[in-house]
Motif scaffolding. Structure first.
Motif, PDB file in Angstrom:
ATOM      1  N   ARG A  22       0.857  -1.031   0.018  1.00 23.40           N
ATOM      2  CA  ARG A  22       0.065   0.055   0.063  1.00 23.40           C
ATOM      3  C   ARG A  22       0.962   1.319  -0.115  1.00 23.40           C
ATOM      4  NH1 ARG A  22      -5.119   1.867   0.852  1.00 23.40           N
ATOM      5  NH2 ARG A  22      -5.300   4.033   2.068  1.00 23.40           N
ATOM      6  N   GLN A  23       1.841   1.160   0.840  1.00 21.62           N
ATOM      7  CA  GLN A  23       2.955   2.471   0.942  1.00 21.62           C
ATOM      8  C   GLN A  23       3.503   2.357  -0.364  1.00 21.62           C
ATOM      9  OE1 GLN A  23       5.110   1.354   4.145  1.00 21.62           O
ATOM     10  NE2 GLN A  23       3.612   2.375   5.772  1.00 21.62           N
ATOM     11  N   LYS A  24       3.934   1.483  -1.050  1.00 18.59           N
ATOM     12  CA  LYS A  24       4.644   1.521  -2.162  1.00 18.59           C
ATOM     13  C   LYS A  24       3.762   2.254  -3.461  1.00 18.59           C
ATOM     14  CE  LYS A  24       7.917  -2.060  -2.003  1.00 18.59           C
ATOM     15  NZ  LYS A  24       8.386  -3.519  -2.721  1.00 18.59           N
ATOM     16  N   LEU A  25       2.445   1.629  -3.236  1.00 12.09           N
ATOM     17  CA  LEU A  25       1.621   2.099  -4.150  1.00 12.09           C
ATOM     18  C   LEU A  25       1.197   3.514  -4.268  1.00 12.09           C
ATOM     19  CD1 LEU A  25      -0.013   0.860  -6.604  1.00 12.09           C
ATOM     20  CD2 LEU A  25      -1.958   0.247  -4.862  1.00 12.09           C
ATOM     21  N   GLY A 112      -5.585  14.555 -19.890  1.00 15.92           N
ATOM     22  CA  GLY A 112      -6.026  15.956 -19.180  1.00 15.92           C
ATOM     23  C   GLY A 112      -7.372  15.944 -18.605  1.00 15.92           C
ATOM     24  N   ASN A 113      -8.233  14.502 -19.075  1.00 17.30           N
ATOM     25  CA  ASN A 113      -9.618  14.450 -18.262  1.00 17.30           C
ATOM     26  C   ASN A 113      -9.192  13.643 -16.982  1.00 17.30           C
ATOM     27  OD1 ASN A 113     -10.945  15.547 -20.477  1.00 17.30           O
ATOM     28  ND2 ASN A 113     -10.710  13.729 -21.600  1.00 17.30           N
ATOM     29  N   ILE A 114      -9.893  13.841 -15.898  1.00 14.68           N
ATOM     30  CA  ILE A 114      -9.732  13.129 -14.726  1.00 14.68           C
ATOM     31  C   ILE A 114     -10.924  12.543 -14.278  1.00 14.68           C
ATOM     32  CG2 ILE A 114      -8.789  13.510 -12.132  1.00 14.68           C
ATOM     33  CD1 ILE A 114      -7.294  15.896 -13.261  1.00 14.68           C
ATOM     34  N   ASP A 115     -10.453  11.115 -13.809  1.00 13.91           N
ATOM     35  CA  ASP A 115     -11.777  10.405 -13.151  1.00 13.91           C
ATOM     36  C   ASP A 115     -11.352  10.341 -11.772  1.00 13.91           C
ATOM     37  OD1 ASP A 115     -13.358   9.881 -15.317  1.00 13.91           O
ATOM     38  OD2 ASP A 115     -12.616   7.852 -15.931  1.00 13.91           O
ATOM     39  N   THR A 116     -12.324  10.127 -10.929  1.00 16.14           N
ATOM     40  CA  THR A 116     -11.860   9.949  -9.589  1.00 16.14           C
ATOM     41  C   THR A 116     -12.347   8.863  -8.896  1.00 16.14           C
ATOM     42  OG1 THR A 116     -12.210  12.499  -9.343  1.00 16.14           O
ATOM     43  CG2 THR A 116     -12.159  11.049  -7.147  1.00 16.14           C
ATOM     44  N   CYS A 117     -11.817   7.958  -8.448  1.00 20.84           N
ATOM     45  CA  CYS A 117     -12.008   6.531  -7.986  1.00 20.84           C
ATOM     46  C   CYS A 117     -11.630   6.142  -6.423  1.00 20.84           C
ATOM     47  CB  CYS A 117     -11.530   5.484  -8.911  1.00 20.84           C
ATOM     48  SG  CYS A 117     -11.706   5.474 -10.443  1.00 20.84           S
ATOM     49  N   LYS A 118     -12.217   5.288  -5.782  1.00 20.60           N
ATOM     50  CA  LYS A 118     -11.816   4.740  -4.344  1.00 20.60           C
ATOM     51  C   LYS A 118     -10.997   3.651  -4.801  1.00 20.60           C
ATOM     52  CE  LYS A 118     -12.623   5.174  -0.003  1.00 20.60           C
ATOM     53  NZ  LYS A 118     -12.163   6.286   0.863  1.00 20.60           N
ATOM     54  N   TRP A 119     -10.087   3.326  -4.109  1.00 17.48           N
ATOM     55  CA  TRP A 119      -9.156   2.320  -4.281  1.00 17.48           C
ATOM     56  C   TRP A 119      -9.221   1.418  -2.978  1.00 17.48           C
ATOM     57  CZ3 TRP A 119      -4.061   1.237  -2.349  1.00 17.48           C
ATOM     58  CH2 TRP A 119      -3.506   2.297  -1.627  1.00 17.48           C
ATOM     59  N   ILE A 120      -8.800   0.129  -3.122  1.00 16.05           N
ATOM     60  CA  ILE A 120      -8.877  -0.746  -1.965  1.00 16.05           C
ATOM     61  C   ILE A 120      -7.957  -1.784  -2.505  1.00 16.05           C
ATOM     62  CG2 ILE A 120      -9.848  -2.238  -0.298  1.00 16.05           C
ATOM     63  CD1 ILE A 120     -12.612  -0.740  -0.927  1.00 16.05           C
ATOM     64  N   LEU A 121      -6.791  -1.984  -1.722  1.00 12.25           N
ATOM     65  CA  LEU A 121      -5.707  -3.191  -1.908  1.00 12.25           C
ATOM     66  C   LEU A 121      -6.138  -4.225  -0.994  1.00 12.25           C
ATOM     67  CD1 LEU A 121      -3.117  -3.748  -3.554  1.00 12.25           C
ATOM     68  CD2 LEU A 121      -1.763  -2.657  -1.540  1.00 12.25           C
ATOM     69  N   GLY A 122      -6.563  -5.307  -1.865  1.00  6.70           N
ATOM     70  CA  GLY A 122      -6.890  -6.570  -1.064  1.00  6.70           C
ATOM     71  C   GLY A 122      -5.916  -7.729  -1.099  1.00  6.70           C
ATOM     72  N   GLY A 123      -6.318  -8.891  -0.675  1.00  4.82           N
ATOM     73  CA  GLY A 123      -5.413 -10.157  -0.845  1.00  4.82           C
ATOM     74  C   GLY A 123      -5.074 -10.501  -2.294  1.00  4.82           C
ATOM     75  N   LYS A 130     -13.279   1.668  -7.571  1.00  6.24           N
ATOM     76  CA  LYS A 130     -14.775   2.200  -7.718  1.00  6.24           C
ATOM     77  C   LYS A 130     -14.776   3.575  -8.242  1.00  6.24           C
ATOM     78  CE  LYS A 130     -19.266   1.997  -5.401  1.00  6.24           C
ATOM     79  NZ  LYS A 130     -20.079   1.429  -4.275  1.00  6.24           N
ATOM     80  N   ASP A 131     -15.523   3.745  -9.264  1.00  8.70           N
ATOM     81  CA  ASP A 131     -15.775   5.109 -10.232  1.00  8.70           C
ATOM     82  C   ASP A 131     -16.562   5.874  -9.092  1.00  8.70           C
ATOM     83  OD1 ASP A 131     -16.003   7.073 -11.763  1.00  8.70           O
ATOM     84  OD2 ASP A 131     -17.008   6.324 -13.034  1.00  8.70           O
ATOM     85  N   MET A 132     -16.034   7.067  -8.621  1.00  7.72           N
ATOM     86  CA  MET A 132     -16.772   8.145  -7.748  1.00  7.72           C
ATOM     87  C   MET A 132     -17.258   9.234  -8.548  1.00  7.72           C
ATOM     88  SD  MET A 132     -16.330   6.447  -5.041  1.00  7.72           S
ATOM     89  CE  MET A 132     -16.805   7.474  -3.728  1.00  7.72           C
ATOM     90  N   ASN A 133     -17.249   9.213  -9.939  1.00  3.40           N
ATOM     91  CA  ASN A 133     -17.669  10.442 -10.479  1.00  3.40           C
ATOM     92  C   ASN A 133     -19.138  10.497 -10.483  1.00  3.40           C
ATOM     93  OD1 ASN A 133     -15.174  11.652 -11.187  1.00  3.40           O
ATOM     94  ND2 ASN A 133     -14.921  10.266 -12.826  1.00  3.40           N
ATOM     95  N   THR A 134     -19.810   9.131 -10.402  1.00  5.14           N
ATOM     96  CA  THR A 134     -21.254   9.227 -10.454  1.00  5.14           C
ATOM     97  C   THR A 134     -21.984   9.145  -9.118  1.00  5.14           C
ATOM     98  OG1 THR A 134     -20.895   6.618 -10.458  1.00  5.14           O
ATOM     99  CG2 THR A 134     -21.239   7.962 -12.746  1.00  5.14           C
ATOM    100  N   GLY A 135     -21.175   9.633  -8.161  1.00  8.97           N
ATOM    101  CA  GLY A 135     -21.691   9.900  -6.864  1.00  8.97           C
ATOM    102  C   GLY A 135     -21.569   8.472  -6.012  1.00  8.97           C
ATOM    103  N   GLY A 136     -20.461   7.857  -6.376  1.00 10.69           N
ATOM    104  CA  GLY A 136     -20.357   6.606  -5.873  1.00 10.69           C
ATOM    105  C   GLY A 136     -21.116   5.342  -6.097  1.00 10.69           C
ATOM    106  N   THR A 137     -21.907   5.712  -7.206  1.00  9.90           N
ATOM    107  CA  THR A 137     -22.690   4.259  -7.580  1.00  9.90           C
ATOM    108  C   THR A 137     -22.079   3.906  -9.092  1.00  9.90           C
ATOM    109  OG1 THR A 137     -24.057   5.994  -8.868  1.00  9.90           O
ATOM    110  CG2 THR A 137     -25.099   5.399  -6.617  1.00  9.90           C
TER     111      THR A 137
END
Length: 173
Positions: A22-25, A112-123, A130-137
């Motif tokens: 996670r720290q490397k990423l 130049g276009n920016i997408d916002t996402c939530k990221w989770i590093l799993g096993g 997860k794409d957040m540009n649509t209000g988290g849906t």
């Protein structure tokens, strides 16, 4: 008893490994290469077609099939279009930046276009985005991290029945 000892030894190592990865990423990663069997095959087949079109025909057949007897000019025009498409593809790859923040947000910049996402590093080196540009849906994608070092990040992205392998290098400050 053996299972308890194994869990005591294994779980801290797994936790440390995830935390270390996670720290490397975290940071900004610049795309340098895209490998995709279907895209690569398309470009190889297209180049072969351009190289051989009309070569085994007489002028009358070329006129009937291609609407011209000037196959060399047609081939040059097709080559220019092919080179342009390949250049656009490469620019798209080299102008992609992934910026992983400590608060688990991922900012993906494409030309130049920016997408916002939530990221989770799993096993198992799974990276869920997860794409957040649509209000988290929005869409949720799971990618596999094939390599993560100080100098390389290689991600495998599945889409339908094919996959792409994208190589990133850390952004220079």
């Amino acid at each position: 008893m053996k299972r308890s000892v194994f869990l005591l030894l294994f779980l801290p190592a797994a936790f440390f490994s995830c935390k270390n990865n996670r720290q490397k990423l975290v940071g900004s990663w610049h795309s340098v290469r895209l490998e995709n069997r279907d895209i690569d095959s398309f470009f190889v087949k297209s180049q072969l077609y351009i190289d051989t079109i009309g070569k085994n025909n007489d002028p009358a057949t070329n006129m009937e099939v291609y609407g011209t007897t000037n196959i060399d000019s047609m081939r040059r025009m097709m080559q220019e279009q092919f080179d342009s498409a390949k250049s656009i593809q490469m620019r798209s790859v080299t102008n992609t930046v992934f910026n992983f923040s400590k608060d688990s947000m991922l900012y993906i910049s494409f030309n130049g276009n920016i997408d916002t996402c939530k990221w989770i590093l799993g096993g198992n080196n799974k990276l869920t985005v997860k794409d957040m540009n649509t209000g988290g849906t929005g869409d949720e994608m799971t990618w596999e991290i094939l390599e993560l070092t100080d100098t390389d990040l290689v991600i495998k992205m599945m889409q339908d029945t094919t996959f792409s392998k994208v190589t990133f290098h850390p952004e220079k400050p």
